[in-house]
Design an enzyme around this catalytic site. Structure first.
Site, PDB file in Angstrom:
ATOM      1  N   GLY A 148      -2.165  11.533  29.225  1.00 26.62           N
ATOM      2  CA  GLY A 148      -3.060  11.106  28.155  1.00 26.62           C
ATOM      3  C   GLY A 148      -2.750  11.856  26.877  1.00 26.62           C
ATOM      4  N   GLY A 169      -4.386  12.718  22.646  1.00 22.57           N
ATOM      5  CA  GLY A 169      -5.440  12.601  21.644  1.00 22.57           C
ATOM      6  C   GLY A 169      -4.877  12.962  20.287  1.00 22.57           C
ATOM      7  N   ALA A 222      -3.571  16.871  20.938  1.00 22.55           N
ATOM      8  CA  ALA A 222      -2.942  17.367  22.163  1.00 22.55           C
ATOM      9  C   ALA A 222      -2.445  16.216  23.025  1.00 22.55           C
ATOM     10  CB  ALA A 222      -3.934  18.213  22.954  1.00 22.55           C
ATOM     11  N   GLU A 260      -6.578  21.726  36.511  1.00 26.64           N
ATOM     12  CA  GLU A 260      -6.587  20.993  37.780  1.00 26.64           C
ATOM     13  C   GLU A 260      -6.086  19.567  37.557  1.00 26.64           C
ATOM     14  OE1 GLU A 260      -9.918  19.357  41.036  1.00 26.64           O
ATOM     15  OE2 GLU A 260     -10.532  20.526  39.273  1.00 26.64           O
ATOM     16  N   ASP A 314     -19.373  16.386  24.090  1.00 29.26           N
ATOM     17  CA  ASP A 314     -18.463  15.235  24.081  1.00 29.26           C
ATOM     18  C   ASP A 314     -18.459  14.554  25.446  1.00 29.26           C
ATOM     19  OD1 ASP A 314     -16.740  13.434  22.908  1.00 29.26           O
ATOM     20  OD2 ASP A 314     -14.933  14.616  23.280  1.00 29.26           O
ATOM     21  N   ASP A 369     -12.267  18.515  29.228  1.00 30.19           N
ATOM     22  CA  ASP A 369     -12.140  18.510  27.771  1.00 30.19           C
ATOM     23  C   ASP A 369     -13.297  19.245  27.100  1.00 30.19           C
ATOM     24  OD1 ASP A 369     -11.533  18.176  25.141  1.00 30.19           O
ATOM     25  OD2 ASP A 369     -11.167  16.020  25.276  1.00 30.19           O
TER      26      ASP A 369
END
Length: 665
Positions: free
Chosen positions: A56, A58, A61, A128, A173, A191
C-alpha cells in the site's frame, strides 16, 4: 448521492495545522519524486530484509512485504522517504512521535511493532504482516458484509480503541482502511500517523485531522476534540461494513462536511434494528451523548445476535455460510433433544468416525438418554447461569461434589511471563558459553520412540526431577474449530476439548471423572455417570473427539506412572495457534508445546515448575530426550535445540499477550 459500493475507494487522511504555509508544503511534497526502496534493506545491526510486493502507499509513505533473510519471517515495512521530511521539522517530529507511540502499544488487536531503523534515504518502521490486507480490500471484493461478520469485527475494533484510550491515546484516523486482517482473520488496528497521547492535564486537541468521510463534527468546528472522535469514526466504520459506503459520503468534500455538520445520513431498512440503534448512538452530534466503549460492547447488537467465534478466510472474497450448530451453540435458546442428536450424528460423520452401524448405536444411545430425561437442556452460553453449573443437575449432591475436596488439589499455574524470564536467562547463558559441551539428557525419554518415561524420572548422575515437573504433554490433537473446537489427548490418557465458546471439558484417564470450566473459568467436576443435563451435549462431543483421536491418529507420545487413572483430568489445552512453521499449544498449567518445526515434525515442550523447567525435545526420528533447564544453563545444548528455544521465547511472548488480553476483557 453516495458513490456505488463497487467504486468504494478509501480517502487519504488530512492533517491541518494552524499555519496555511504547512498546508502548501504538504501539497508540494506530493510532487517530489520518491527514491526507490532497495531490494535488500540492511537495518545496520546485522539484519537484512528482502523487499517483496508493494502492500500500500499514501502521501508520505509506502508499505512493502519484506522477509527477514536470517529467519524467513515475513513483516510489513513502512518506508518513509526522508526527502518528504527534510523540508519540515514538524514532519520529522511527526514520524518520531508515531514511532515512539506505536512501540509503546502492545495489544492483540493493534498491529505489532517490531522495530525501526533508517538509511540515507528512508526511515523504516517494521510492522506485523497482516496477510489478508485491510478491510478496504474485503469491501472491494464483497461490497458489504453480513451482520455476524460485522459483529465479530467491530467487537475487536472497539477492544483495540478501548486499549488505546486506556493509554490516553486518541487514534484520530479510525477508518476501514486502517483495520487489517491477519492469516487467522483477526482484526488489527494500524497507522498511528495522526495518533496523539494526551498529557495528564490535557482534555482536548484543537488540530484538525482525520479522513473526510470519518471526521467527527467537533473536529470540523475546531472547538477541540477528545476520545469521542474515535467513537464517531467507529460508527462510520460499522455503517460502511454493513452498507458498503460511509454514511456521509458524497462526490463533493464540501457537501460531505455539510452532511456531517447536519448529521444527515440514511440507514437502509434492511439493516437490523439493533445495528441501526447502535450506529445512531455512536453518530450522535454531541460528543457527550455518545456511548462509552464499554457501553458499546454491552450493546444488544453484540449480546443478542449470532456472534461467530472465528471467520473463515473465504470471508475476504465471499459470504460465509454458518452451520446450524454454530448458530445454535452461540444462542441462548434452548436446544431440543432432536437438535442434540443431529449435532452428535453430524460430528461423527464429518470427522469420518462412524459407519452406519455406529450411527445406529449412537441414535439408540441418545434415545435411551431421552427416555431417562438426560438429553435435554442447552449448550452452555456465556451467561450468569454458567456460574451455577455444578448445582444445575438433578443428580444427588454426593455424586457431583467437587472432587478436589477428595484430595485432588488444583495444580499450581505458572504464568507465561515467569517462563519467559527463565527461558531468557537460559538463552543468555547459552550465548555466553558457546564452547560448553551439550548437557546429558535426564533419561526420561532418551532414545525411546514412543516417548515413554524410563524408571522414576531420575537423571543418570543421581539428580532427580522436581515433583512438580511431571512429563505431561499433548500426544494427539485435532483442530475442528471451524465448527466445534480443539480436542487433545494428553500423555496420561486423558482427553479434553476447548469449545469455540471458550468453555472447556475433559475426561480423566480412567474415564471416571469429567472436569468442566465455563467461559469465566469457573471449574466443576462430576463423575462421568452423573454429568448434568445441560452439559450432556458437550459431553457427547467430547466422547466423539476422543473416539476419533483413538481410531485415526498416531500416538505422539505416552506417559506412565505418577498419575492415577482415577484422578480427575487436568490440565486443558487453553490456547493454540499456528505460525508459519509450527503449531503452538499452551496448557492451563503453564506448559507450552511447540510442534512440527520447519515441517520436520520435531517437537519441544517446556514444563515449568516451582524452581526449574523440564525441557522435552522430540527429534525427527520421533526419539525424545528431556533436560532440566538449570542443567542446560550450566552445561549447554545442541545448536538445533538452541534454535528451537529461541523460537519458544518468541511464541511465548504471543501467548503472554493473549493471556493478558483475556485478563483485561
Amino acid at each position: 448521492m453516495a458513490t456505488l459500493t463497487t467504486n468504494f475507494v478509501p480517502q487519504p487522511a488530512v492533517h491541518k495545522s494552524t499555519a496555511d504555509r504547512s498546508l502548501k508544503k504538504s501539497r508540494n511534497a506530493k510532487d517530489i519524486p520518491l527514491p526507490e526502496v532497495p531490494k535488500v534493506i540492511d537495518n545496520g545491526s546485522g539484519k537484512r530484509y528482502f523487499r517483496g510486493r508493494l502492500l500500500g502507499k499514501g502521501g508520505f509513505a509506502r508499505v512493502y512485504e519484506v522477509t527477514d533473510m536470517s529467519t524467513n519471517k515475513v513483516y510489513a515495512l513502512k518506508a518513509v522517504p526522508k526527502v518528504k521530511l527534510s523540508k519540515s521539522a514538524d514532519r520529522y517530529n511527526k514520524i518520531e512521535t508515531e514511532i515512539e507511540l506505536h512501540k509503546s502499544l502492545r495489544q492483540r488487536h493493534v498491529v505489532g511493532f517490531h522495530g525501526h531503523f533508517e538509511d540515507e534515504q528512508h526511515v523504516y518502521i517494521l510492522l506485523e504482516h497482516c496477510s489478508r490486507k485491510s478491510l478496504v480490500q474485503t469491501l472491494k471484493n464483497r461490497g458489504k458484509l453480513t451482520e455476524p461478520e460485522v459483529r465479530y469485527l467491530m467487537f475487536q475494533a472497539v477492544q483495540a480503541c478501548s486499549y488505546l484510550h486506556a493509554q490516553r491515546v486518541i487514534h484520530r484516523d479510525i477508518k476501514v482502511g486502517n483495520f487489517f486482517l491477519n492469516a487467522d482473520m483477526e482484526l488489527r488496528l494500524g497507522d498511528f500517523g495522526l495518533a496523539v497521547r494526551l498529557k495528564e492535564e490535557e482534555k482536548k486537541i484543537k488540530t484538525m485531522c482525520g479522513t473526510p468521510n470519518y471526521i467527527a463534527p467537533e473536529v470540523l468546528s475546531k472547538e477541540g476534540h477528545s476520545y469521542e472522535v474515535d467513537t464517531w469514526a467507529l460508527g462510520c466504520v460499522m455503517y460502511t461494513l454493513l452498507v458498503g459506503h460511509p454514511p456521509f459520503e458524497t462526490k463533493s468534500l464540501r457537501e460531505t462536511y455539510n452532511r456531517i455538520r447536519n448529521n444527515e445520513y440514511t440507514i437502509p431498512s434492511r439493516i437490523s434494528d439493533n445495528a441501526a440503534k447502535l450506529i445512531k448512538r455512536m453518530l450522535k452530534p454531541n460528543p457527550a451523548d455518545r456511548p462509552s466503549l464499554k457501553e458499546i460492547l454491552a450493546d444488544e447488537f453484540f449480546t443478542k445476535g449470532f456472534f461467530p467465534n472465528r471467520l473463515p478466510g473465504t470471508c475476504v472474497t465471499s459470504s460465509p455460510k454458518w452451520s446450524e450448530y454454530e448458530k445454535s451453540g452461540e444462542s441462548d435458546k434452548k436446544i431440543s433433544n432432536d437438535a442434540i442428536k443431529k449435532i452428535t450424528i453430524a460430528l461423527s460423520r464429518q470427522m469420518k468416525l462412524a459407519s452406519d452401524e455406529k450411527d445406529e448405536t449412537m441414535e439408540k444411545d441418545c434415545r435411551v438418554k431421552e427416555m431417562n430425561g438426560e438429553c435435554g437442556g442447552k449448550l452452555v452460553s456465556p451467561s450468569e447461569k454458567d456460574r451455577g453449573i455444578s448445582q444445575s443437575s438433578s443428580t444427588p449432591r454426593d455424586k457431583t461434589r467437587d472432587t478436589r475436596q477428595e484430595g485432588h488439589p488444583k495444580p499450581k499455574y505458572f504464568p507465561p511471563d515467569e517462563l519467559i524470564c527463565k527461558l531468557s536467562k537460559c538463552l543468555e547463558c547459552l550465548e555466553e558459553s558457546e564452547q560448553k559441551l551439550p548437557v546429558k539428557p535426564l533419561g526420561l525419554f532418551a532414545k525411546n520412540p514412543s516417548c515413554q518415561p524410563q524408571g522414576n524420572g531420575k537423571k543418570s548422575g543421581g539428580i532427580q526431577t522436581h515433583d512438580d515437573l511431571k512429563p505431561l504433554l499433548v500426544t494427539k490433537w485435532v483442530d475442528y474449530s471451524n465448527k466445534y473446537g480443539f480436542g487433545a489427548q494428553l500423555s496420561d490418557g486423558s482427553f479434553n476439548v476447548r469449545f469455540n465458546d471458550g468453555s472447556k471439558i475433559a475426561i480423566s484417564p480412567g474415564k471416571s471423572f469429567v472436569h468442566y470450566c465455563d467461559r469465566l473459568n469457573n471449574p466443576s467436576q462430576f463423575r462421568s455417570n452423573a454429568v448434568p443435563t445441560n452439559l450432556q451435549a458437550k459431553y457427547m462431543l467430547l466422547t466423539y473427539f476422543a473416539n476419533y483421536m483413538d481410531k485415526h491418529l498416531l500416538k505422539g507420545g505416552d506417559s506412565k506412572g505418577g498419575i492415577s487413572a482415577d484422578q480427575p483430568s487436568y490440565p486443558f489445552v487453553d490456547i493454540w495457534f499456528r505460525t508459519d512453521i509450527t503449531m503452538v499449544m499452551y496448557l492451563s498449567n503453564g506448559t507450552i508445546q511447540v510442534v512440527n518445526f520447519f515441517n520436520d515434525h520435531t517437537k519441544i515442550v517446556l514444563i515449568p515448575g516451582n524452581s526449574d523447567v523440564l525441557v522435552i525435545y522430540i527429534d525427527k526420528q520421533r526419539e525424545g530426550t528431556s533436560y532440566l533447564m538449570s542443567e542446560i544453563n550450566s552445561q549447554g545444548c545442541t545448536e538445533e535445540m538452541i534454535e528451537r528455544l529461541r523460537y519458544c521465547k518468541r511464541v511465548l511472548n504471543k501467548v503472554w499477550d493473549l493471556v493478558e488480553e483475556e485478563k483485561n476483557t
